[in-house]
Design an enzyme around this catalytic site. Structure first.
Site, short mmCIF file in Angstrom:
data_model
loop_
_atom_site.label_atom_id
_atom_site.label_comp_id
_atom_site.label_asym_id
_atom_site.label_seq_id
_atom_site.Cartn_x
_atom_site.Cartn_y
_atom_site.Cartn_z
N GLY A 1 -3.92 10.99 -3.22
CA GLY A 1 -4.28 11.87 -2.82
C GLY A 1 -3.56 12.88 -2.15
N ARG B 1 -2.39 2.02 5.06
CA ARG B 1 -3.14 2.63 4.27
C ARG B 1 -4.33 1.31 3.82
NH1 ARG B 1 -7.37 6.23 2.99
NH2 ARG B 1 -8.02 6.62 0.81
N GLU C 1 24.36 23.96 -6.85
CA GLU C 1 26.26 23.80 -7.23
C GLU C 1 26.46 23.03 -7.64
OE1 GLU C 1 27.81 22.77 -2.74
OE2 GLU C 1 26.58 23.68 -1.00
#
Ligand SMILES: Cc1cc2nc3c(=O)[nH]c(=O)nc-3n(C[C@H](O)[C@H](O)[C@H](O)COP(=O)(O)OP(=O)(O)OC[C@H]3O[C@@H](n4cnc5c(N)ncnc54)[C@H](O)[C@@H]3O)c2cc1C
Lengths: 380, 262
Positions: free
Chosen positions: A339, A267, A362
């Protein structure tokens, strides 16, 4: 001190990873979206040996050590948290309870079926009004001749609607932990009914349901251990189970970190890959460190099991830290995605939802802290 | 049928492979070592032969101590026995040296059939299987895609350009297998635990009566001169056309003028 898996533990890692990468990972998003229990992979889990992880070979299981079992759960969780919960609870709750506390004849009757996947296991402790305070459970088991009659409702039962074998904790005596006894109840027992199936935030491909007992007759031979031993047995079973939940958390956390690293490298923002921003790097580094620490705690607890040493405190530490570290790791991974992390198409959205259960099931994080604190205070 | 399978441990190519800065070899730091894929198919085929005709499957590996893990994988798949050969003198041995060592191991055990992978995914040499057959004086067929065992004879198929070659080969024989021959089974968890208890026999050159000068680095006829990483791939060129037609035109233009493939 050796910080490495043994040869056979590495083979377990690789065998489960290969299976998980090919058969589970590519389908996990669909199962989640459909909120559907993936019945079709159960035979494959059985074939690989994932449904009898620590069941000895003489009962048709894989006979794994505790470290190998943790490794197996971690790799399944890396591919799909839901399936990891299925594997972990089937093995370390229902199956483990029978393995640890069943008589020889009970082990022969149930363990091979559980290990071969002919019956999935469910473990019924929690009730609508008794969770953390399990000793307050109200399901009754009243003795009538050579049988018991069970009445009550169990909540949040993993495999509740798909199991063939249920281990049920019920009250045979008075108030408190000393009045509780464990029983095996088989699917199809008259009066055993599946109640509400839960719609969950995450782990949507794992089956969670209410199980209702209405005058369910259980022969005495299905009692696990003696009357009044059920609560202590359950606490011992949970100690082992927590190692599995810790391993599960690490697996989900690692999947999230891998996704974040990949995304950060590709990105671009402000003319460079976002991995170049120090703010992003710190998030990745923090997750890497914390997940490693978590994994070491999980392995240490499992190692203690294999050495035959006490591990209650260490299992709680591992479960507590791993589930919180993995929560943070999925949170950061989502943030790294911006986003897109909030969108279904990206796996981090699912990791973020799935990992949350590890801080509740648990024994909640609060209960784990109580156990650790109690151990420390007693020791000093 | 007693089947011997020769296997090699190789770096997992799913991970990035780095060349050492001085070009002397690949950087082994942090590599995952696995059973060569082609050898997985050879082990699988051996197990199928055993399932149909009875007998035993023995896996043999020449390699450093870590290579036992590849043998353990084959045992977990279901092989009966494993033999590991290592000797410091074998560091730097070439393919012929390794083949001679394997021949010596195979010669000492019952063998109706010897299987190898067609190649090892580390150096892609495809030498060892063929050389092994030569040293053993046995018939051979390489890159087989199908194997059927008859009475003292095997029928094998090789995929050749435009067709299939069917060969009848007297046994014992050496075959190297293609990946299309079968789909290998996963080692199961109980299989791994059973394999853990099996003993891997380790042999040195001395145990085999072999002279390091004949099979080790000293005898190697092939030496690696240098390793170079593959050239870096250049970043692709991105075009942002206004319309599909313009996009097609830009790509056609690129293929014609720049790439010169049209
Ligand atoms: C997906 C899923 C699967 C599950 N699977 C199973 C299963 O297979 N079998 C089964 O028996 N159960 C199962 N459970 C139940 C689970 O174990 C319980 O939800 C859990 O133990 C908490 O109990 P509770 O929900 O009743 O919460 P409560 O006990 O009501 O807790 C509410 C809050 O109070 C806190 N709290 C409670 N007591 C204390 C205390 N003493 N000190 C400080 N804080 C405290 C808790 O930490 C929590 O934050 C499952 C739950 C989920 C969500």
């Amino acid at each position: 001190m050796r910080f490495e898996l043994t040869e056979s533990q590495r083979l377990v890692y690789r065998a489960v990873e290969e299976f998980a990468a090919r058969q589970v990972r590519p389908r996990a998003a669909d199962w989640d979206r459909e909120g559907r229990f993936p019945h079709e992979v159960i035979p494959q889990l059985a074939e690989l040996g994932l449904l009898g992880l620590q069941v000895p070979e003489e009962y048709g299981g894989s006979g794994l050590d505790a470290v190998s079992a943790a490794v197996a759960v971690e790799r399944i969780a890396w591919a799909d948290g839901s399936l990891a919960l299925t594997v972990a609870s089937h093995n370390s709750l229902c199956t483990a309870h029978i393995l640890l506390f069943g008589r020889e004849e009970q082990k022969r009757r149930y363990l091979p079926r559980l290990a071969r996947g002919e019956a999935l296991g469910a473990w019924c402790l929690t009730e609508p009004h008794a969770g953390s305070d399990a000793a307050a459970l109200q399901t009754r088991a009243d003795r009538r001749g050579d049988r018991y009659v069970l009445n009550g409702t169990k909540a949040f039962v993993t495999q509740g609607s798909v199991a063939g074998v249920y281990v049920v904790l019920a009250r045979t005596g008075g108030e408190g932990p000393g009045g509780i006894t464990a029983f095996v109840v088989e699917r199809g027992a008259p009066g055993l009914r599946v109640g509400k199936k839960e719609e969950k935030l995450g782990l949507r491909a794992s089956d969670t349901a209410e199980v209702v007992f209405e005058d369910v007759e259980v022969p005495e031979e299905n009692r696990l251990g003696a009357e009044g031993e059920g609560y202590a047995q359950a606490m011992r079973v949970l100690e082992g189970g927590r190692i599995g939940i810790g391993a599960m958390a690490v697996g989900i956390g690692r999947a999230a970190l891998e996704a974040a690293v990949e995304y950060a490298k590709t990105r671009r923002a402000f003319g460079q890959p976002i991995a170049q921003f120090q703010a992003i790097q710190w998030m990745l580094a923090d997750s890497a460190v914390e997940l490693d620490a978590a994994w070491l705690l999980v392995l240490r607890a499992a190692w203690l099991v294999d050495q035959g040493l006490p591990f209650r405190k260490e299992a709680s530490m591992a479960k507590l830290y791993a589930s919180e570290a993995a929560h943070r790791a999925t949170d950061r991974a989502l943030q790294v995605h911006g986003g897109y992390g909030y969108i279904r198409e990206y796996a981090v959205e699912r990791y973020y939802r799935d990992v949350r259960l590890c801080e509740i099931g648990e024994g909640t994080s609060e209960i784990q802290r109580l156990i650790v604190a109690k151990a420390i205070l007693r020791a000093t | 049928m007693d089947v011997v399978v020769c296997v090699k441990q190789v770096p997992d190519t799913e991970q990035p492979i780095r060349v050492r800065a001085d070009g002397s070899g690949i950087d082994e730091q942090g590599l995952n070592w696995i059973l060569n894929y082609y050898d997985e198919h050879a082990v699988e085929e051996a197990l199928r032969v055993r399932e149909r005709h009875g007998g035993t499957v023995t896996v043999v590996c020449v390699g450093p101590p870590r290579a036992t893990e590849a043998l353990r994988t084959a045992l977990a798949m279901g092989a009966d026995e494993a033999v590991h050969v290592w000797d410091p003198a074998l560091e730097g041995a070439d393919h012929l040296g390794v083949s001679r060592v394997l021949a010596e191991v195979v010669r000492r055990m019952p063998h109706d059939l010897v299987l190898c992978g067609r190649l090892a995914t580390d150096d892609n040499a495809s030498v060892v299987g063929a050389a092994l057959a030569e040293y053993l004086g046995l018939a051979q067929a390489t890159a087989i895609a199908k194997l059927e065992i008859g009475d003292g004879v095997a029928t094998v198929e090789r995929e050749v350009e435009g067709g299939v070659e069917v060969l009848r080969v007297p046994l014992p024989a050496v075959f190297t297998v293609e990946r299309t021959i079968n789909e290998p089974r996963y080692p199961t968890l109980p299989g791994i635990m059973k394999a853990k208890r099996k003993e891997i026999r380790t042999l040195s050159l001395q145990d085999l009566g072999l002279d390091p000068a004949q099979v080790g680095a000293a005898a190697a006829r092939v030496r690696y001169a240098r390793f170079d990483p593959p050239p870096r791939r250049e970043a692709g060129r991105v075009v942002t056309p206004e319309s599909p037609e313009e996009g097609a035109r830009l790509i056609a233009q690129f293929l014609q003028d720049t790439a010169k493939v049209l």
